[in-house]
Every structure is written in structure tokens, then in C-alpha cells.
Design an enzyme around this catalytic site. Structure first.
Site, short mmCIF file in Angstrom:
data_model
loop_
_atom_site.label_atom_id
_atom_site.label_comp_id
_atom_site.label_asym_id
_atom_site.label_seq_id
_atom_site.Cartn_x
_atom_site.Cartn_y
_atom_site.Cartn_z
CG HIS A 175 0.30 -2.82 4.84
ND1 HIS A 175 0.42 -2.97 3.48
CD2 HIS A 175 -0.74 -3.61 5.20
CE1 HIS A 175 -0.49 -3.81 3.04
NE2 HIS A 175 -1.22 -4.21 4.07
CD GLU B 187 5.33 -0.74 3.65
OE1 GLU B 187 5.65 -1.30 2.59
OE2 GLU B 187 4.54 -1.25 4.47
CB CYS C 134 2.64 1.00 1.37
SG CYS C 134 1.88 0.05 2.71
#
Length: 145
Positions: A46, A48, A79
Site C-alpha cells: 500500500h 502508506e 496501514c
């Protein structure tokens, strides 16, 4: 948030869901990333997470106190966990995520007093621009079949 949107557009160009993130310390960007779970064959890919990894590598520390994370979509539980462990001081996100958002949309992990670290959360920054990018991406995918 403008820099996070640039990252989100890079994700889109790579065929990934257009989410981008940047980490700022003392007014400068020290880490960036965009969604890449498909291309990296990595469920943790992801935006992040990749931005956190980039900033940690640059600083030589897995803790990122005094840093702010800007992301175009409300972070998921994975995250948020990484943000908490990194000791990010402030999270700023654009669009809410009613399916997996862990900053208030589905869960609010930052509000859980049992956790040992909390970040200041600023939601909805450039929310319409961030949401429009996602809507356009998914609309194009639906029309392609």
C-alpha cells in the site's frame, strides 16, 4: 496533498488503484510511495507502507517521530498499525474509505485508548480531488469489462 496526488497518478499509470502517500518532516518530503500490491506481488504494497519504508530508510530509523503522513485515501487497519508503530505525529488524508477505512469510516483505531501511540488525524483534505481520481479509475475499469 498535491505531492500525494502525484504519487496516486503514478499508481494509476502503473495499473494500480490510484492511492499515493508522502511523508513530511520539517517541511520537506522524506518519503513517498504509491499503491503497488499488484506489480510488487505484495499484499502489503500500500502507498502508506511504501512511503513509511522510504522515509525510514532515508532517516535510518524505523521510528518517524515529528513526521506527517499525507495520503489520498483513508488508511486501512494494516496501514494504521504501521503508522502507529512508526510513531507518525500527524496523519492527513483525502477521501474517506467506507469499505476499509480505519480512521473513522469502518473502525477508528486512532481513537482506541488502549493503544500506546496516537497520531493527530486530519481528514478530508482535498477529499473531492482524491475521490474523483478513484471514481474515474474504477469507472474506466467497469467500462473495459
Amino acid at each position: 496533498m498535491l505531492a500525494a496526488l502525484v504519487q496516486a497518478r503514478a499508481a494509476q499509470a502503473a495499473g494500480e488503484v490510484p492511492v499515493g502517500a508522502v511523508i513530511v518532516k520539517d517541511g520537506g518530503i522524506i518519503g513517498s510511495g504509491y499503491n503497488a500490491p499488484i506489480g510488487r506481488h505484495d499484499p502489503t504494497g500500500h502507498a502508506e507502507i511504501l512511503a513509511l519504508r522510504d522515509a525510514a530508510a532515508r532517516l535510518g530509523n524505523y521510528r518517524l517521530p515529528g513526521c506527517e503522513l499525507y495520503v489520498t485515501l483513508e488508511p486501512c487497519a494494516m496501514c494504521v498499525g504501521a503508522i502507529l508503530h512508526a510513531r507518525i505525529a500527524r496523519l492527513v488524508y483525502g477521501a474517506a474509505d467506507p469499505k476499509t477505512g480505519a480512521c473513522g469510516s469502518v473502525l477508528d483505531l486512532f481513537a482506541d485508548a488502549r493503544l500506546n501511540h496516537h497520531a493527530t488525524v486530519t481528514p478530508g483534505v482535498m477529499a473531492e480531488e482524491c475521490a474523483a481520481l478513484l471514481r474515474g479509475f474504477f469507472a474506466a475499469r467497469r467500462t473495459r469489462g
